[in-house]
Design an enzyme around this catalytic site. Structure first.
Site, mmCIF file in Angstrom:
data_model
loop_
_atom_site.group_PDB
_atom_site.id
_atom_site.type_symbol
_atom_site.label_atom_id
_atom_site.label_comp_id
_atom_site.label_asym_id
_atom_site.label_seq_id
_atom_site.Cartn_x
_atom_site.Cartn_y
_atom_site.Cartn_z
ATOM 1 N N GLY A 1 -6.512 -3.798 5.381
ATOM 2 C CA GLY A 1 -7.942 -4.367 4.836
ATOM 3 C C GLY A 1 -7.945 -4.505 3.314
ATOM 4 N N GLN B 1 -11.304 -4.759 -5.140
ATOM 5 C CA GLN B 1 -9.703 -4.591 -5.209
ATOM 6 C C GLN B 1 -8.802 -5.662 -5.800
ATOM 7 O OE1 GLN B 1 -9.557 -2.934 -0.896
ATOM 8 N NE2 GLN B 1 -8.205 -1.624 -2.023
ATOM 9 N N CYS C 1 -5.232 3.574 1.356
ATOM 10 C CA CYS C 1 -5.934 2.189 0.698
ATOM 11 C C CYS C 1 -5.203 1.748 -0.473
ATOM 12 C CB CYS C 1 -7.154 3.017 -0.172
ATOM 13 S SG CYS C 1 -8.194 1.825 -1.023
ATOM 14 N N LEU C 2 -4.918 0.500 -0.339
ATOM 15 C CA LEU C 2 -3.898 -0.400 -1.218
ATOM 16 C C LEU C 2 -4.272 0.017 -2.567
ATOM 17 C CD1 LEU C 2 -3.674 -3.670 0.453
ATOM 18 C CD2 LEU C 2 -2.249 -1.882 0.703
ATOM 19 N N HIS D 1 -14.470 1.661 6.031
ATOM 20 C CA HIS D 1 -13.706 1.765 4.839
ATOM 21 C C HIS D 1 -14.111 0.676 3.603
ATOM 22 C CE1 HIS D 1 -9.853 3.026 2.434
ATOM 23 N NE2 HIS D 1 -10.022 1.722 2.030
ATOM 24 N N GLU D 2 -13.928 -0.589 4.235
ATOM 25 C CA GLU D 2 -13.982 -1.857 3.479
ATOM 26 C C GLU D 2 -15.281 -1.896 2.903
ATOM 27 O OE1 GLU D 2 -11.313 -2.946 2.479
ATOM 28 O OE2 GLU D 2 -9.966 -2.032 3.814
ATOM 29 N N HIS E 1 -16.251 0.250 0.060
ATOM 30 C CA HIS E 1 -15.615 -0.448 -1.175
ATOM 31 C C HIS E 1 -16.636 -1.169 -1.947
ATOM 32 C CE1 HIS E 1 -11.299 0.444 -1.910
ATOM 33 N NE2 HIS E 1 -11.000 0.252 -0.428
HETATM 34 CO CO CO Z 1 -9.226 0.823 0.324
#
Ligand code: CO
Length: 149
Positions: free
Chosen positions: A45, A50, A88-89, A130-131, A134
């Site tokens: 995701g 991000q 997480c990226l 999670h997303e 963000h």
């Molecule tokens: Co993340």
């Protein structure tokens, strides 16, 4: 370009995308770029902050299916929760145990601006939570379970 922690944009509350904006080349291009960044980094995701855009947009890929969520909102969460390792990226190489609801129901707009309702469980439910976090400047490190020494 992928934004890494502790870039302050990751802590901002992202703004909603208007109906008019959804069809604009800027947003369609942003979605395209995000899909590319997610693929390249082998993520599950990705949220717009991000990639440096403080907008309420996130994408999730699960079992070959891609979800594009604009202005997503969690409508309901199951009482039952489960703990799993999460990454997480924006935090390369970091994995922490996070407790999340097992099932969630999400309302959002798709990339044509149509209202959609999505249900997810386990990994997909985790990705939705999670997303969407963000978009409110909440990161998985905030929700990670403190491990005892
Ligand atoms: Co993340």
């Amino acid at each position: 370009m992928l934004i890494l922690y502790p870039n302050p944009i990751l802590r901002q509350k992202a703004r909603k995308i208007t109906k008019e904006e959804i069809q604009s080349p800027e947003i369609q291009e942003l979605i395209f770029d995000m899909l590319e960044v997610m693929e390249k980094n082998e993520g599950v995701g990705l949220a717009a902050p991000q990639v440096g855009k403080s907008l309420r947009l996130c994408i999730i890929k699960k079992d070959g299916q891609t979800f594009i969520l604009i202005n997503p909102k969690i409508k309901s969460k199951s009482w039952s929760k489960e703990i799993a390792e999460e990454g997480c990226l924006s935090f390369p190489g970091k994995f922490l145990p996070v407790k999340r609801s097992r099932r969630v129901k999400v309302a959002a707009l798709d990339k044509e601006g149509k209202k959609i309702i999505l249900k997810g469980e386990e990994l997909l439910a985790r990705a939705f939570q999670h997303e969407i976090d963000h978009l409110d400047g909440i990161l998985f490190i905030d929700r990670a379970i403190k491990t005892k020494i």
